[in-house]
Design an enzyme around this catalytic site. Structure first.
Site, PDB file in Angstrom:
ATOM      1  NE  ARG A  81     -16.429  17.369   7.650  1.00  0.00           N
ATOM      2  CZ  ARG A  81     -17.653  16.933   7.451  1.00  0.00           C
ATOM      3  NH1 ARG A  81     -18.418  16.676   8.468  1.00  0.00           N
ATOM      4  NH2 ARG A  81     -18.115  16.743   6.248  1.00  0.00           N
ATOM      5  CB  SER A 121     -25.045  17.778  10.706  1.00  0.00           C
ATOM      6  OG  SER A 121     -24.511  19.018  11.106  1.00  0.00           O
ATOM      7  CG  HIS A 170     -21.546  24.007  12.010  1.00  0.00           C
ATOM      8  ND1 HIS A 170     -22.574  23.168  12.347  1.00  0.00           N
ATOM      9  CD2 HIS A 170     -21.240  23.735  10.721  1.00  0.00           C
ATOM     10  CE1 HIS A 170     -22.881  22.420  11.300  1.00  0.00           C
ATOM     11  NE2 HIS A 170     -22.070  22.737  10.300  1.00  0.00           N
ATOM     12  CE  LYS A 182     -29.429  19.156   1.665  1.00  0.00           C
ATOM     13  NZ  LYS A 182     -28.286  19.701   2.385  1.00  0.00           N
TER      14      LYS A 182
END
Length: 159
Positions: free
Chosen positions: A90, A128, A17, A41
Site C-alpha cells: 500500500r 485488516s 486483497h 497470533k
C-alpha cells in the site's frame, strides 16, 4: 506463465486483497491464496472461516485456489511447484517490510522470487487491523470489505 502464491492472514479478507487476487489472476496460470496459521497470533476468524470466505469470494476465478499453511511460505511454494510469491503493498512502509521479507525468503529458497503488486489508490488505507477495530466499535466497514465479510465481522462482534 508461473504458479504464484499469495500468502497472508486474511483476517478478514478485504477489498484490497481481492483487488490483488483479481489483478494477479490474469498474470499467472495458477494462484494459491494461502491463509497463514500461526498459533502465536490471535485471529478474529478461525483458519476454516477465513478459507470459507475466500473460497466464496474467489469462486469466479478458475485459476485461484485457497489453502492453509502453518510453516515457512517458501516451503509451501516449493512443495506446491510455485516459483513466485505475491505481495500486495500500500505504501513505502509496506514496501520496506515486504522487501526485507523477500530477501529472507529468497535466501531460504533462491528458486522463489517475490513480486510486489501495489494496491489501487482507493485501497491504500484499508488494513485488516483497522477494520476489526472500527467494527468493534460499531463503525461502518462496508467500503473496506465485501458484504459477506462485513456480515461475518459484525456477527463476531455481536457475540
Amino acid at each position: 506463465m508461473s504458479k504464484a502464491v499469495f500468502p497472508g492472514s486474511f483476517d478478514p479478507p478485504t477489498l484490497g486483497h481481492l483487488n490483488i487476487i483479481e489483478r494477479a489472476s490474469s498474470l499467472f496460470t495458477e494462484i494459491d491464496v494461502v491463509v497463514a496459521v500461526n498459533p502465536e497470533k490471535k485471529y478474529l476468524f478461525t483458519p476454516e472461516e477465513r478459507v470459507e470466505m475466500l473460497r466464496e469470494l474467489t469462486k469466479n476465478y478458475s485459476n485461484v485456489k485457497i489453502h492453509t499453511w502453518n510453516s515457512l511460505i517458501v516451503n509451501y511454494a516449493e512443495k506446491n511447484g510455485a516459483d513466485v510469491l505475491l505481495r500486495g503493498i500500500r505504501n513505502a512502509t509496506d514496501f520496506a517490510y515486504e522487501f526485507d521479507l523477500s530477501l529472507i525468503n529468497h535466501s531460504l529458497n533462491n528458486k522463489v522470487d517475490t513480486i510486489f503488486i501495489p494496491c489501487e489508490q482507493k485501497y491504500v488505507t484499508i488494513k485488516s487491523s483497522s477494520i476489526k477495530e472500527l467494527a468493534k466499535f460499531g463503525g461502518d466497514i462496508s467500503q473496506m470489505v465485501p458484504e459477506l465479510v462485513a456480515r461475518e465481522v459484525q456477527k463476531k462482534y455481536k457475540k
